[in-house]
Design an enzyme around this catalytic site. Structure first.
Site, PDB file in Angstrom:
ATOM      1  N   LYS A 150      25.811  50.959  33.470  1.00  0.00           N
ATOM      2  CA  LYS A 150      26.084  50.996  34.914  1.00  0.00           C
ATOM      3  C   LYS A 150      27.036  49.872  35.291  1.00  0.00           C
ATOM      4  O   LYS A 150      28.007  50.078  36.021  1.00  0.00           O
ATOM      5  CB  LYS A 150      24.771  50.866  35.707  1.00  0.00           C
ATOM      6  CG  LYS A 150      23.983  52.160  35.736  1.00  0.00           C
ATOM      7  CD  LYS A 150      22.554  51.954  36.220  1.00  0.00           C
ATOM      8  CE  LYS A 150      21.784  53.271  36.064  1.00  0.00           C
ATOM      9  NZ  LYS A 150      20.352  53.143  36.289  1.00  0.00           N
TER      10      LYS A 150
ATOM     11  N   GLN B 169      16.116  49.043  38.446  1.00  0.00           N
ATOM     12  CA  GLN B 169      15.892  49.906  37.282  1.00  0.00           C
ATOM     13  C   GLN B 169      14.392  50.135  37.066  1.00  0.00           C
ATOM     14  O   GLN B 169      13.616  49.175  36.988  1.00  0.00           O
ATOM     15  CB  GLN B 169      16.527  49.248  36.039  1.00  0.00           C
ATOM     16  CG  GLN B 169      16.487  50.090  34.795  1.00  0.00           C
ATOM     17  CD  GLN B 169      17.336  51.354  34.901  1.00  0.00           C
ATOM     18  OE1 GLN B 169      18.457  51.330  35.381  1.00  0.00           O
ATOM     19  NE2 GLN B 169      16.788  52.463  34.451  1.00  0.00           N
TER      20      GLN B 169
ATOM     21  N   ASP C 129      20.218  54.842  45.158  1.00  0.00           N
ATOM     22  CA  ASP C 129      19.427  55.768  44.336  1.00  0.00           C
ATOM     23  C   ASP C 129      18.791  56.853  45.205  1.00  0.00           C
ATOM     24  O   ASP C 129      18.303  57.867  44.689  1.00  0.00           O
ATOM     25  CB  ASP C 129      18.310  54.992  43.612  1.00  0.00           C
ATOM     26  CG  ASP C 129      18.543  54.902  42.119  1.00  0.00           C
ATOM     27  OD1 ASP C 129      19.359  55.673  41.602  1.00  0.00           O
ATOM     28  OD2 ASP C 129      17.899  54.049  41.481  1.00  0.00           O
TER      29      ASP C 129
END
Ligand code: NDP
Length: 300
Positions: free
Chosen positions: A54, A98, A121
């Protein structure tokens, strides 16, 4: 194989190129560089690989990447303090924590602490609620990427029968909401569904997000259907050598690709779309917070 292969890797590359163009435009026209903060707690090797990937792709499209690696023993309070700081930092437009988090930390509490406008997200209840009520939101990356592939393959989805197998908050449910938004007739199946093969056989669009290697067989698929395989499962591959593994999806590709009209491979299908959509969402978030027009072709 008769099915057309849906090339998520190539689509993700094009999406990243569009994202990079928008980033360049934001810099040259407005002096703004979007920033994405990624928080990793602990040493989970798979998570570390994702976070590295990422960060690398964030920089490649011209954005600022802020990596926060915290010790596995980090307390929930310390993590929340970091998130509050990122929420208040104007250089940070997107925040990603994460998952999974270590057990001493309540993941829901952490995800709810992220400012909804920086929740790239799309997991915050505010964003889930906005999506469910048909309003502008941050859309979770994997379903967003899956929808982009579907629209690219099929064009208008209106009236098609869509079956989503899996009802998780991060894939199945938002996928179903997105398909409903496209005026599909949507069925959501799960571990308690009766006659799953029969349900799947009614699908013009079949999305498998289950986490069970090759569960969906070719004879569950309506001839000509479009199949999106979200699953990523690591299975032993003794043919490649002792202790070796390979990735397979939730769909048995060999049999399904004989019947489907189009299908995503694993790897190289939905997988690459997830990070590409994360970067696109960060640009969208940057435009919204700066009251600039929403970028075209980036999804949310
Ligand atoms: P979850 O484990 O959170 O959810 C799995 C869902 O599948 C649940 O709703 C469960 O039903 C359902 N399910 C489990 N077993 C069966 C069964 N035998 N029959 C029917 N339904 C079943 O997984 P995720 O949604 O997080 O992920 C799904 C898959 O997608 C995984 O392989 C994951 O690795 C992959 N993934 C891929 C991403 C990508 O970037 N491509 C990103 C995220 C996930 P119930 O609710 O009843 O328990």
């Amino acid at each position: 194989m008769s099915a057309v292969l849906i090339d998520g890797k190539a689509f993700a590359e094009r999406l990243r190129a569009r994202t990079a163009e928008h980033v360049a435009g934001l810099k040259s026209l407005h002096g703004i560089t979007p920033g994405l903060a990624v928080v990793l707690v602990g040493e989970d090797p798979a998570s570390a690989v994702y976070v590295r990937s990422k960060a690398k792709q964030t920089v490649e499209v011209g954005m600022n990447s802020f990596e926060h690696r915290l010790d596995a023993a980090t307390s929930e309070a310390d993590l929340l303090t970091l998130i509050h700081g990122l929420n208040n930092d104007p250089a940070v437009n997107g925040i990603l924590v994460q998952l999974p988090l270590p057990e001493q930390i309540d993941s829901d509490r952490v995800l709810m602490a992220i400012a909804p406008e920086k929740d790239v997200d799309g997991f915050h209840v505010i964003n889930a609620g906005l999506l469910a009520t048909g309003q502008k939101s941050m859309v979770p990356c994997t379903p967003l990427g899956s929808l982009m592939l579907l629209k690219d393959a099929l064009g208008d989805l209106t009236g098609l029968n869509a079956v989503v197998v899996g009802r998780s908050n991060i894939v199945g449910k938002p996928m179903a909401q997105l398909l409903l938004r496209e005026s599909c007739t949507v069925t959501v199946a799960h571990s308690r569904s009766r006659n799953l093969p029969g349900i799947c056989r009614g699908a013009d669009i079949l999305v498998a997000a289950v986490g069970r290697p090759e569960m969906v067989k070719g004879d569950w698929i309506k001839p000509g259907a479009t199949v999106i395989d979200v699953g990523i499962n690591r299975v032993p591959a003794p043919d490649k050598g002792e202790g070796k593994h390979r990735l397979v999806g939730d769909v048995e590709f060999a049999s399904a690709s004989q019947v489907a009209g189009a299908i995503t491979p694993v790897p190289g299908g939905v997988g690459p779309m997830t990070i590409a959509c994360l970067l696109a969402n960060t640009v969208t978030a940057t435009c919204r917070v700066n009251r600039l027009p929403e970028p075209d072709g980036l999804g949310s």
